[in-house]
Design an enzyme around this catalytic site. Structure first.
Site, PDB file in Angstrom:
ATOM      1  N   LYS A 170      71.732  -2.351  38.815  1.00  0.00           N
ATOM      2  CA  LYS A 170      70.177  -2.186  38.033  1.00  0.00           C
ATOM      3  C   LYS A 170      68.862  -3.078  38.639  1.00  0.00           C
ATOM      4  CE  LYS A 170      72.202   1.206  35.148  1.00  0.00           C
ATOM      5  NZ  LYS A 170      73.991   0.713  34.903  1.00  0.00           N
ATOM      6  N   GLU A 230      77.283  -6.745  26.495  1.00  0.00           N
ATOM      7  CA  GLU A 230      78.024  -6.372  27.453  1.00  0.00           C
ATOM      8  C   GLU A 230      78.669  -8.016  28.039  1.00  0.00           C
ATOM      9  OE1 GLU A 230      78.587  -4.210  31.548  1.00  0.00           O
ATOM     10  OE2 GLU A 230      76.510  -4.059  30.923  1.00  0.00           O
ATOM     11  N   HIS A 261      67.828   2.159  36.689  1.00  0.00           N
ATOM     12  CA  HIS A 261      68.757   2.750  36.018  1.00  0.00           C
ATOM     13  C   HIS A 261      68.782   4.466  36.845  1.00  0.00           C
ATOM     14  CE1 HIS A 261      71.617   4.559  32.949  1.00  0.00           C
ATOM     15  NE2 HIS A 261      71.317   3.448  31.720  1.00  0.00           N
ATOM     16  N   PHE A 318      74.715   6.424  26.263  1.00  0.00           N
ATOM     17  CA  PHE A 318      73.810   7.369  25.051  1.00  0.00           C
ATOM     18  C   PHE A 318      75.138   8.281  24.317  1.00  0.00           C
ATOM     19  CE2 PHE A 318      69.076   7.593  25.829  1.00  0.00           C
ATOM     20  CZ  PHE A 318      69.079   5.617  25.239  1.00  0.00           C
ATOM     21  N   CYS A 358      74.846   7.877  30.989  1.00  0.00           N
ATOM     22  CA  CYS A 358      74.824   7.491  32.279  1.00  0.00           C
ATOM     23  C   CYS A 358      76.229   7.088  32.324  1.00  0.00           C
ATOM     24  CB  CYS A 358      74.096   6.233  31.135  1.00  0.00           C
ATOM     25  SG  CYS A 358      72.771   6.240  30.756  1.00  0.00           S
ATOM     26  N   HIS A 394      77.172  -2.637  33.567  1.00  0.00           N
ATOM     27  CA  HIS A 394      75.888  -1.633  33.234  1.00  0.00           C
ATOM     28  C   HIS A 394      74.717  -2.409  32.866  1.00  0.00           C
ATOM     29  CE1 HIS A 394      74.430   2.259  31.587  1.00  0.00           C
ATOM     30  NE2 HIS A 394      75.027   1.487  30.873  1.00  0.00           N
TER      31      HIS A 394
END
Length: 419
Positions: A341, A320, A346, A405, A169, A309
């Site tokens: 998002k 976050e 996403h 990831f 991502c 994010h």
């Protein structure tokens, strides 16, 4: 002051195809209206899947930017990259025929690449009883993640640095960071950068379902992406592409370009903790934000907005928030923070580019995009997430966070441009 005496790099063009608009005007207009892109999946029969909705593109026509033969030889992610790049080039007003093409590079990343192509070609193989004679000679070129950058270069004859980034991502934030470094060290004058993704397919949705990463709010797709809300239950998959035109200030000024903003710095780190979960307290995110701020020659108190994010997953949003509090202390409560998002879903490898574009437009228009579907406050997420409606605010400097990831963290710092 910045750590190094590098040339200033500016953003002169942007383009996107997204679940909330197939050009910049639609994208920004729907974002300001708080319009989300989630709806039942139409690309395949998802009736047996735990998650049966996603943020697909609507009314996308690749033939606006490619011919029919090109489209037939491209996976969706490459089509999206080509469309976004064509619009960004047009938006920038650059004439490549009057530009040294040896000094124009392309970095277009994709987190996964041609998953639809793999699906279709494997199905061809099975349908033929395992005989490989029906596998397309374009299978490999359609599949590989770097091919979008190659196609963009071929379209305009761009012969500078050219490759793809892949960091889940954080992919297209790494594209932007790499391009900034190439421009700063004098390896190019112009860079076409971004990311694209097109994996709303059986294995894509099924794989994230198996990880229990996706929202399963099938009775309310429009309300499923709810970053920082107490009722969040996973992210909503999106698709699309985003492209930015970056130039040295000298090159942009010499051709009389219109400048959106300055690309001021970046921070790149890794959690080195877990393949999918963020480090407790967002330790890696803390470092990426601090490095980006320092790289831009700023202090934490100079940051007015963070495009978070903000995935709408329990782990990310909590960590976050902790990371932001650690970096900004009391200033954390004064900033605007939002997750776009909540509207786009996403976009995986394209997230960084799409969200950088949203950040650029927020600076340009002095408007902070909202976090929609924010209805129930979470005690662990207690900052100003700009709930449900845009916020009017002058933004002199902003961060855009993307975390992937593998523990990848990438933070981009964008500043309002001043002569």
């Amino acid at each position: 002051m910045p750590k190094y005496d590098f040339p200033t790099v500016v953003i002169t063009g942007i383009g996107t195809v997204s679940p909330i608009g197939n050009n910049i005007e639609e994208f920004w207009g729907n974002m300001m209206a708080g319009k989300g892109g989630a709806a039942p999946i139409t690309k395949f029969d998802a009736s047996e899947f735990p998650t049966r909705f996603a943020c697909e593109l609507k009314d996308y026509d690749p033939l606006l930017h490619m011919n029919r033969k090109e489209v037939q030889r491209m996976d969706l992610f490459t089509q999206y990259a080509m469309s976004a790049s064509a619009m960004a080039v047009e938006d920038s007003g650059i004439d490549f025929e009057k530009t040294d093409k040896n000094r124009v590079g392309v970095i277009i990343g994709s987190g996964i690449g041609g998953m639809w192509t793999y699906h279709h070609q494997q199905q061809q193989l099975y349908d033929r009883g395992g005989k490989p004679d029906r596998i397309s000679p374009f299978f490999v070129p359609m599949l590989i993640s770097d091919i979008a950058a190659g196609y963009v270069a071929i379209r305009w004859g761009l012969k500078g640095p050219n490759y793809a980034t892949v960091s889940a991502c954080a992919t297209s934030s790494h594209s932007i960071a790499d391009a900034l470094m190439l421009l700063q060290r004098g390896d190019a004058d112009v860079m076409v950068v971004g990311g694209s993704e097109g994996v709303i397919c059986p294995m894509g949705v099924g794989g994230f379902n198996a990880m229990r990463a996706l929202s399963r709010r099938n009775d309310d797709p429009a309300g499923a992406s709810r970053p920082f809300d107490k009722g969040r239950d996973g992210f909503v998959m999106g698709e699309g592409g985003g492209t930015l035109i970056l130039e040295t200030l000298e090159h942009a000024t010499n051709r009389g370009a219109t400048i959106y903003a300055e690309l001021a710095g970046f921070g790149l780190t890794d959690d080195a903790f877990h393949i999918t979960q963020p480090a407790e307290g967002g330790e890696g995110a803390v470092r990426s934000m601090r490095i980006a701020i320092e790289d831009a020659g700023l202090t934490p108190n100079d940051i007015d907005y963070i495009n978070a994010h903000g995935t709408s997953t329990p782990f990310n949003d909590r960590n976050e928030t902790k990371a932001i509090k650690t970096v900004f202390n009391n200033h954390a409560a004064e900033m605007a923070i939002s997750s776009t998002k909540s509207m786009t879903g996403h976009l995986l490898g394209a997230a960084g580019a799409i969200e950088a574009i949203a950040t650029i437009l927020a600076i340009k228009n002095s408007l902070v995009p909202p976090t929609i579907n924010y209805n129930t406050p979470d005690p662990d997420c207690d900052l100003n997430y700009v709930p449900n409606k845009p916020e009017k605010r002058e933004i002199k400097a902003a961060l855009s966070n993307t975390f992937g990831f593998g523990g990848h963290n990438a933070t981009i710092c964008i500043k309002a441009f001043s002569e």
